[in-house]
Design a protein around this motif. Structure first.
Motif, PDB file in Angstrom:
ATOM      1  N   PHE A  31       0.816  -1.209   0.000  1.00  0.00           N
ATOM      2  CA  PHE A  31       0.000   0.000   0.000  1.00  0.00           C
ATOM      3  C   PHE A  31       0.856   1.267   0.000  1.00  0.00           C
ATOM      4  O   PHE A  31       0.496   2.270  -0.626  1.00  0.00           O
ATOM      5  CB  PHE A  31      -0.944  -0.016   1.202  1.00  0.00           C
ATOM      6  CG  PHE A  31      -1.984   1.075   1.187  1.00  0.00           C
ATOM      7  CD1 PHE A  31      -2.848   1.227   0.104  1.00  0.00           C
ATOM      8  CD2 PHE A  31      -2.122   1.941   2.260  1.00  0.00           C
ATOM      9  CE1 PHE A  31      -3.816   2.215   0.090  1.00  0.00           C
ATOM     10  CE2 PHE A  31      -3.088   2.940   2.262  1.00  0.00           C
ATOM     11  CZ  PHE A  31      -3.935   3.086   1.174  1.00  0.00           C
ATOM     12  N   HIS A  32       1.987   1.220   0.669  1.00  0.00           N
ATOM     13  CA  HIS A  32       2.898   2.370   0.695  1.00  0.00           C
ATOM     14  C   HIS A  32       3.371   2.717  -0.716  1.00  0.00           C
ATOM     15  O   HIS A  32       3.306   3.882  -1.148  1.00  0.00           O
ATOM     16  CB  HIS A  32       4.090   2.047   1.591  1.00  0.00           C
ATOM     17  CG  HIS A  32       5.141   3.102   1.639  1.00  0.00           C
ATOM     18  ND1 HIS A  32       4.937   4.356   2.172  1.00  0.00           N
ATOM     19  CD2 HIS A  32       6.433   3.091   1.204  1.00  0.00           C
ATOM     20  CE1 HIS A  32       6.047   5.064   2.081  1.00  0.00           C
ATOM     21  NE2 HIS A  32       6.968   4.323   1.489  1.00  0.00           N
ATOM     22  N   LYS A  33       3.823   1.710  -1.452  1.00  0.00           N
ATOM     23  CA  LYS A  33       4.293   1.945  -2.816  1.00  0.00           C
ATOM     24  C   LYS A  33       3.143   2.375  -3.721  1.00  0.00           C
ATOM     25  O   LYS A  33       3.331   3.220  -4.614  1.00  0.00           O
ATOM     26  CB  LYS A  33       4.971   0.686  -3.355  1.00  0.00           C
ATOM     27  CG  LYS A  33       6.256   0.337  -2.610  1.00  0.00           C
ATOM     28  CD  LYS A  33       6.863  -0.965  -3.131  1.00  0.00           C
ATOM     29  CE  LYS A  33       8.139  -1.306  -2.370  1.00  0.00           C
ATOM     30  NZ  LYS A  33       8.723  -2.603  -2.819  1.00  0.00           N
ATOM     31  N   PHE A  34       1.979   1.794  -3.505  1.00  0.00           N
ATOM     32  CA  PHE A  34       0.800   2.176  -4.284  1.00  0.00           C
ATOM     33  C   PHE A  34       0.470   3.656  -4.081  1.00  0.00           C
ATOM     34  O   PHE A  34       0.199   4.389  -5.043  1.00  0.00           O
ATOM     35  CB  PHE A  34      -0.382   1.306  -3.863  1.00  0.00           C
ATOM     36  CG  PHE A  34      -1.695   1.686  -4.474  1.00  0.00           C
ATOM     37  CD1 PHE A  34      -2.019   1.309  -5.770  1.00  0.00           C
ATOM     38  CD2 PHE A  34      -2.627   2.421  -3.750  1.00  0.00           C
ATOM     39  CE1 PHE A  34      -3.238   1.658  -6.339  1.00  0.00           C
ATOM     40  CE2 PHE A  34      -3.855   2.771  -4.306  1.00  0.00           C
ATOM     41  CZ  PHE A  34      -4.158   2.396  -5.608  1.00  0.00           C
ATOM     42  N   MET A  35       0.507   4.115  -2.832  1.00  0.00           N
ATOM     43  CA  MET A  35       0.188   5.511  -2.542  1.00  0.00           C
ATOM     44  C   MET A  35       1.224   6.467  -3.122  1.00  0.00           C
ATOM     45  O   MET A  35       0.891   7.539  -3.632  1.00  0.00           O
ATOM     46  CB  MET A  35       0.073   5.710  -1.034  1.00  0.00           C
ATOM     47  CG  MET A  35      -1.118   5.008  -0.399  1.00  0.00           C
ATOM     48  SD  MET A  35      -2.706   5.669  -0.940  1.00  0.00           S
ATOM     49  CE  MET A  35      -2.750   7.201  -0.009  1.00  0.00           C
TER      50      MET A  35
ATOM     51  N   ARG B 165       5.467  10.814  -4.848  1.00  0.00           N
ATOM     52  CA  ARG B 165       6.884  10.829  -5.209  1.00  0.00           C
ATOM     53  C   ARG B 165       7.179   9.999  -6.444  1.00  0.00           C
ATOM     54  O   ARG B 165       8.024  10.358  -7.278  1.00  0.00           O
ATOM     55  CB  ARG B 165       7.717  10.306  -4.029  1.00  0.00           C
ATOM     56  CG  ARG B 165       9.225  10.407  -4.210  1.00  0.00           C
ATOM     57  CD  ARG B 165       9.946   9.562  -3.184  1.00  0.00           C
ATOM     58  NE  ARG B 165       9.756   8.128  -3.453  1.00  0.00           N
ATOM     59  CZ  ARG B 165      10.136   7.169  -2.623  1.00  0.00           C
ATOM     60  NH1 ARG B 165      10.656   7.497  -1.459  1.00  0.00           N
ATOM     61  NH2 ARG B 165       9.968   5.900  -2.945  1.00  0.00           N
ATOM     62  N   ASP B 166       6.475   8.876  -6.585  1.00  0.00           N
ATOM     63  CA  ASP B 166       6.734   7.962  -7.687  1.00  0.00           C
ATOM     64  C   ASP B 166       5.641   8.000  -8.759  1.00  0.00           C
ATOM     65  O   ASP B 166       5.469   7.037  -9.513  1.00  0.00           O
ATOM     66  CB  ASP B 166       6.883   6.526  -7.159  1.00  0.00           C
ATOM     67  CG  ASP B 166       8.051   6.384  -6.208  1.00  0.00           C
ATOM     68  OD1 ASP B 166       9.003   7.197  -6.300  1.00  0.00           O
ATOM     69  OD2 ASP B 166       8.026   5.480  -5.353  1.00  0.00           O
ATOM     70  N   ASP B 167       4.903   9.113  -8.834  1.00  0.00           N
ATOM     71  CA  ASP B 167       3.893   9.267  -9.875  1.00  0.00           C
ATOM     72  C   ASP B 167       4.557   9.140 -11.240  1.00  0.00           C
ATOM     73  O   ASP B 167       5.437   9.933 -11.587  1.00  0.00           O
ATOM     74  CB  ASP B 167       3.240  10.655  -9.728  1.00  0.00           C
ATOM     75  CG  ASP B 167       2.157  10.917 -10.758  1.00  0.00           C
ATOM     76  OD1 ASP B 167       1.959  10.068 -11.655  1.00  0.00           O
ATOM     77  OD2 ASP B 167       1.509  11.977 -10.667  1.00  0.00           O
ATOM     78  N   PRO B 168       4.210   8.106 -12.015  1.00  0.00           N
ATOM     79  CA  PRO B 168       4.903   7.877 -13.298  1.00  0.00           C
ATOM     80  C   PRO B 168       4.757   9.027 -14.275  1.00  0.00           C
ATOM     81  O   PRO B 168       5.590   9.202 -15.162  1.00  0.00           O
ATOM     82  CB  PRO B 168       4.267   6.582 -13.829  1.00  0.00           C
ATOM     83  CG  PRO B 168       2.959   6.481 -13.126  1.00  0.00           C
ATOM     84  CD  PRO B 168       3.148   7.108 -11.780  1.00  0.00           C
ATOM     85  N   ARG B 169       3.733   9.847 -14.105  1.00  0.00           N
ATOM     86  CA  ARG B 169       3.542  10.980 -15.026  1.00  0.00           C
ATOM     87  C   ARG B 169       4.474  12.133 -14.719  1.00  0.00           C
ATOM     88  O   ARG B 169       4.608  13.067 -15.524  1.00  0.00           O
ATOM     89  CB  ARG B 169       2.104  11.439 -14.951  1.00  0.00           C
ATOM     90  CG  ARG B 169       1.104  10.400 -15.451  1.00  0.00           C
ATOM     91  CD  ARG B 169      -0.321  10.804 -15.217  1.00  0.00           C
ATOM     92  NE  ARG B 169      -0.594  10.911 -13.761  1.00  0.00           N
ATOM     93  CZ  ARG B 169      -1.786  11.237 -13.275  1.00  0.00           C
ATOM     94  NH1 ARG B 169      -2.792  11.495 -14.083  1.00  0.00           N
ATOM     95  NH2 ARG B 169      -1.950  11.320 -11.969  1.00  0.00           N
ATOM     96  N   CYS B 170       5.119  12.071 -13.547  1.00  0.00           N
ATOM     97  CA  CYS B 170       6.004  13.183 -13.151  1.00  0.00           C
ATOM     98  C   CYS B 170       7.467  12.897 -13.424  1.00  0.00           C
ATOM     99  O   CYS B 170       8.312  13.784 -13.314  1.00  0.00           O
ATOM    100  CB  CYS B 170       5.818  13.508 -11.669  1.00  0.00           C
ATOM    101  SG  CYS B 170       4.159  14.068 -11.259  1.00  0.00           S
ATOM    102  N   GLY B 171       7.766  11.630 -13.763  1.00  0.00           N
ATOM    103  CA  GLY B 171       9.144  11.287 -14.089  1.00  0.00           C
ATOM    104  C   GLY B 171      10.104  11.416 -12.939  1.00  0.00           C
ATOM    105  O   GLY B 171      11.272  11.736 -13.131  1.00  0.00           O
ATOM    106  N   ARG B 172       9.600  11.140 -11.687  1.00  0.00           N
ATOM    107  CA  ARG B 172      10.447  11.310 -10.518  1.00  0.00           C
ATOM    108  C   ARG B 172      10.713   9.997  -9.800  1.00  0.00           C
ATOM    109  O   ARG B 172      11.002   9.967  -8.616  1.00  0.00           O
ATOM    110  CB  ARG B 172       9.793  12.293  -9.534  1.00  0.00           C
ATOM    111  CG  ARG B 172       9.677  13.688 -10.080  1.00  0.00           C
ATOM    112  CD  ARG B 172       9.100  14.626  -9.064  1.00  0.00           C
ATOM    113  NE  ARG B 172       7.737  14.248  -8.696  1.00  0.00           N
ATOM    114  CZ  ARG B 172       6.827  15.110  -8.235  1.00  0.00           C
ATOM    115  NH1 ARG B 172       7.164  16.381  -8.090  1.00  0.00           N
ATOM    116  NH2 ARG B 172       5.608  14.700  -7.915  1.00  0.00           N
ATOM    117  N   GLN B 173      10.581   8.897 -10.495  1.00  0.00           N
ATOM    118  CA  GLN B 173      10.799   7.615  -9.855  1.00  0.00           C
ATOM    119  C   GLN B 173      12.242   7.506  -9.355  1.00  0.00           C
ATOM    120  O   GLN B 173      13.163   8.012  -9.991  1.00  0.00           O
ATOM    121  CB  GLN B 173      10.522   6.446 -10.830  1.00  0.00           C
ATOM    122  CG  GLN B 173       9.089   6.437 -11.341  1.00  0.00           C
ATOM    123  CD  GLN B 173       8.964   7.120 -12.691  1.00  0.00           C
ATOM    124  OE1 GLN B 173       9.614   8.133 -12.940  1.00  0.00           O
ATOM    125  NE2 GLN B 173       8.143   6.556 -13.538  1.00  0.00           N
TER     126      GLN B 173
END
Length: 255
Positions: free
Chosen positions: A235-239, A246-254
């Motif tokens: 759930f932590h990674k999902f959030m 922080r890890d929103d794939p649309r933001c390119g900040r992984q």
């Protein structure tokens, strides 16, 4: 004539003196119709050495064949309390987890602590609901990152002995059986104010209303299984992957 024991009670007899010395003991309660999934049994077996090394006594109760989940859990709860459990953990028979996750759940502060996991389907969706803060984001406990929950699933759920006492005081009508050793229907389900509640959300509603807070431990690797597929989750990674995270794939900040 048999032996006679005489107990001398001091004039200022404290109520706590009648209790046994309380030890850290956890009892795991697993309901199933036929048999728990092997991955569940394997996860539990791998978790036990870490739990005993942390100073816990442990035991496990299975309720087999009862089709009524609230009744099955109430019967297991009674057995856990009779075994002097200080912590009771309800586990669904189709879950698996990493060995350290069960100890983490047990030792997280609070009377009602849960892990949440995915529904069996795509896209990924997690069970339960969170309380929003004033800014609309989840309410996070600073000391350990736990998230305040409105409702939780009961498949990876810690409840303390103290919590059972609080619940029974608040809802005495949900006790049944012998007066001296009642079963407590924590998960009594049904309609309330024109909404039907399943057993886990019904417990959540009652606990939040009269007893205290519910906290979710987000960073647990909990997997939900069908006979031929695993729905892996954290759930932590999902959030973190949600919009603005922080890890929103649309933001390119992984990372």
């Amino acid at each position: 004539m048999g032996e006679t024991t005489t107990i001398v009670t001091p004039p200022t007899f404290p109520s706590h003196a009648i209790k046994d010395d309380e030890k850290k003991k956890v009892v795991f309660c697993i309901p199933t119709i036929t048999k728990p999934y092997q991955v569940c049994l394997d996860s539990l077996e791998a978790s036990i050495p870490l739990i005993t090394a942390a100073g816990w006594e442990e035991g496990t109760v299975y309720q087999i064949g009862c089709p009524y989940i609230s009744a099955a859990r109430s019967m297991m709860l009674r057995k856990a309390l009779d075994a002097k459990a200080t912590v009771i953990v309800f586990i669904d028979h189709d879950l698996s987890w990493d060995p350290g996750d069960l100890l983490k759940l047990i030792e997280t502060k609070g009377d009602v602590i849960a892990g949440t996991y995915r529904f069996k389907g795509e896209p990924a969706e997690y069970m339960g609901a969170l309380f929003p803060g004033l800014d609309g984001t989840p309410i996070v406990r600073d000391e350990d990152g736990c998230i305040k929950a409105h409702s939780i699933p009961a498949g990876f759920l810690k409840i303390t002995r103290a919590a059972v006492n609080k619940f029974l005081t608040a809802y005495p009508e949900l006790a049944y059986g012998e007066e001296c050793s009642p079963m407590v229907d924590l998960f009594n389900h049904g309609a309330y104010e024109k909404v039907w509640y399943g057993e886990d959300y019904a417990f959540s509603r009652r606990w939040n209303a009269k007893c205290g807070d519910i906290w979710i431990v987000p960073d647990l690797n909990l997997n939900h299984h069908t006979p031929d597929k695993m729905y892996a989750g954290n759930f932590h990674k999902f959030m973190l992957a949600q919009p603005g995270g922080r890890d929103d794939p649309r933001c390119g900040r992984q990372e």
